[in-house]
Design a protein around this motif. Structure first.
Motif, PDB file in Angstrom:
ATOM      1  N   ILE A  30      -8.681   0.991  -4.372  1.00  0.00           N
ATOM      2  CA  ILE A  30      -7.779   0.032  -4.766  1.00  0.00           C
ATOM      3  C   ILE A  30      -7.146   0.366  -6.233  1.00  0.00           C
ATOM      4  O   ILE A  30      -8.043   1.199  -7.132  1.00  0.00           O
TER       5      ILE A  30
ATOM      6  N   SER B 111       0.492   5.826  -0.346  1.00  0.00           N
ATOM      7  CA  SER B 111      -0.404   6.944  -0.120  1.00  0.00           C
ATOM      8  C   SER B 111      -0.351   8.166  -1.244  1.00  0.00           C
ATOM      9  O   SER B 111       0.700   8.369  -1.516  1.00  0.00           O
TER      10      SER B 111
ATOM     11  N   SER C 232       0.923  -1.389  -0.112  1.00  0.00           N
ATOM     12  CA  SER C 232      -0.044   0.100  -0.010  1.00  0.00           C
ATOM     13  C   SER C 232       0.920   1.350  -0.073  1.00  0.00           C
ATOM     14  O   SER C 232       1.961   1.119   0.337  1.00  0.00           O
TER      15      SER C 232
ATOM     16  N   ALA D 227      -9.764  -4.764   1.641  1.00  0.00           N
ATOM     17  CA  ALA D 227      -8.789  -3.726   1.722  1.00  0.00           C
ATOM     18  C   ALA D 227      -9.369  -2.589   2.484  1.00  0.00           C
ATOM     19  O   ALA D 227      -8.826  -1.858   3.119  1.00  0.00           O
ATOM     20  N   ILE D 228     -10.575  -2.444   2.206  1.00  0.00           N
ATOM     21  CA  ILE D 228     -11.380  -1.281   2.561  1.00  0.00           C
ATOM     22  C   ILE D 228     -11.727  -1.385   4.037  1.00  0.00           C
ATOM     23  O   ILE D 228     -11.419  -0.463   5.079  1.00  0.00           O
TER      24      ILE D 228
ATOM     25  N   ALA E 193      -8.104   1.315   3.466  1.00  0.00           N
ATOM     26  CA  ALA E 193      -7.720   1.711   2.147  1.00  0.00           C
ATOM     27  C   ALA E 193      -8.685   2.542   1.728  1.00  0.00           C
ATOM     28  O   ALA E 193      -9.992   2.179   2.130  1.00  0.00           O
ATOM     29  N   ASP E 194      -8.693   3.366   1.087  1.00  0.00           N
ATOM     30  CA  ASP E 194      -9.642   4.103   0.398  1.00  0.00           C
ATOM     31  C   ASP E 194     -10.034   3.779  -0.895  1.00  0.00           C
ATOM     32  O   ASP E 194     -11.179   4.395  -1.350  1.00  0.00           O
TER      33      ASP E 194
ATOM     34  N   CYS F 106      -4.481   9.726   1.207  1.00  0.00           N
ATOM     35  CA  CYS F 106      -5.614   8.598   1.011  1.00  0.00           C
ATOM     36  C   CYS F 106      -4.826   7.228   0.580  1.00  0.00           C
ATOM     37  O   CYS F 106      -3.744   7.424   0.008  1.00  0.00           O
ATOM     38  N   THR F 107      -5.091   6.186   1.288  1.00  0.00           N
ATOM     39  CA  THR F 107      -4.507   5.009   1.021  1.00  0.00           C
ATOM     40  C   THR F 107      -4.924   4.298  -0.087  1.00  0.00           C
ATOM     41  O   THR F 107      -6.254   3.992  -0.234  1.00  0.00           O
ATOM     42  N   ILE F 108      -4.087   3.745  -1.012  1.00  0.00           N
ATOM     43  CA  ILE F 108      -4.460   2.931  -2.062  1.00  0.00           C
ATOM     44  C   ILE F 108      -3.857   1.462  -1.962  1.00  0.00           C
ATOM     45  O   ILE F 108      -2.615   1.451  -1.436  1.00  0.00           O
ATOM     46  N   LEU F 109      -4.611   0.551  -2.274  1.00  0.00           N
ATOM     47  CA  LEU F 109      -3.859  -0.832  -2.244  1.00  0.00           C
ATOM     48  C   LEU F 109      -4.032  -1.335  -3.544  1.00  0.00           C
ATOM     49  O   LEU F 109      -4.829  -1.119  -3.995  1.00  0.00           O
ATOM     50  N   THR F 110      -2.696  -1.898  -3.808  1.00  0.00           N
ATOM     51  CA  THR F 110      -2.675  -2.755  -5.197  1.00  0.00           C
ATOM     52  C   THR F 110      -2.656  -4.165  -5.020  1.00  0.00           C
ATOM     53  O   THR F 110      -2.113  -4.623  -4.002  1.00  0.00           O
TER      54      THR F 110
END
Length: 310
Positions: free
Chosen positions: A65, A4, A2, A56-57, A62-63, A8-12
């Motif tokens: 993906i 930022s 993850s 993820a959320i 996470a905000d 905002c957090t993004i997960l791939t």
């Protein structure tokens, strides 16, 4: 992993979890029924854009993906973080008083690499919380960025091919590890003559060349009879029996969660159709039935229209 962006957090993601088991079971069941499923579409629907997204959320904070699919949406990236996360309704219809700005799934800038076909079954709530960073780029430009960043080992890797959980293994050998052989006959569509035998109808899909022992000329699969085990074949790749101009779906999945207003009001709508990745879009007319299924009448017949692929 993850990271930022603007707090905002993004997960791939690039994995398949144990949730792939139902997808694999469905894959086998469809082949047993004589159809040709597309597990890559189902993997996206049930795993990456369902279990992974929810985990993820709900569990990782996470905000949104982000995936490496070549696709775009009608939302700008900043809009993704402003969307309220609303899971898909568990009932047949969503709350009619619920207000949403539906997100559209759009083709990638690189038409050749466009992967929207594989995303055609994902939900509206998933689309509202997904970024496609590569959607506006061409594959060649992405490779250029990778080279400038020093990722030469990535550039040397071959592109992944084949079914996601099978890869490039021999399909016949793989499927026979899970399904019992079901011997049957190859039958000529021309005169009903038996031309040879096979190990199972699930090893063949419509339009495929049927390699029949003792015959030098190519024959192609036209139809399959699961009850008798017969596979009907035609003597040339453009035989009229290989072409269809009509299909009926099961209950449709609409990315917007509801059919287009034009289709609801008129019961018919001009549209475009494809049943394979990179297949050219074909004009068709949709007819909406009361049970939620749809008839698609193609303007021009196409070859090897295959049940299970749509």
């Amino acid at each position: 992993m993850s990271f930022s962006i603007s707090s905002c957090t993004i997960l791939t993601s690039n994995y398949c979890s144990n949730s792939s088991v139902p997808v694999f079971s469905y894959f086998l069941n469809e082949y047993e029924k004589g159809r040709t499923p597309n597990p890559d579409v189902l993997c996206n629907k049930h795993i990456k854009f369902n279990h992974f997204l929810n985990y993820a959320i709900d569990n990782l904070g996470a905000d949104a993906i982000a995936t490496g699919h070549y696709a775009r949406t009608s939302h700008e990236d900043e809009d993704i973080f402003q969307n309220q996360y609303l899971k898909s309704s568990q009932t047949l219809f969503r709350n009619r008083f619920e207000i949403r700005n539906n997100v559209k799934l759009l083709q990638a800038a690189d038409f050749f690499k466009d992967q929207t076909f594989f995303l055609s079954q994902i939900s509206q709530c998933a689309l509202r919380k997904t970024l496609f960073p590569l959607g506006g780029l061409t594959k060649d430009f992405v490779k250029k960025i990778a080279a400038e960043a020093g990722f030469h080992h990535v550039l040397k890797r071959k592109e992944s091919m084949g079914i996601c959980f099978i890869g490039e293994r021999n399909f016949e050998k793989f499927i026979l590890e899970y399904l019992e052989p079901q011997p049957g006959n190859f039958v000529s569509i021309e005169d009903g003559k038996i031309l040879g035998t096979h190990k199972g109808w699930f090893l063949f899909t419509l339009g495929q060349r049927a390699r029949i022992g003792g015959l030098r000329d190519p024959w192609f699969v036209v139809d399959k009879d699961v009850a008798t085990g017969d596979i009907f074949v035609a003597p040339c790749t453009d035989h009229p029996a290989l072409f269809r101009d009509l299909l009926r779906t099961d209950r449709m999945h609409w990315i917007a969660e509801e059919p287009p207003a034009e289709l609801v009001n008129n019961k018919m709508m001009d549209c475009h159709f494809r049943f394979q990745h990179q297949m050219a879009l074909v004009p068709c007319v949709l007819t909406l039935n009361q049970d939620g299924t749809v008839w698609a009448t193609l303007v021009k017949p196409i070859r090897a229209l295959t049940p299970g692929q749509v």
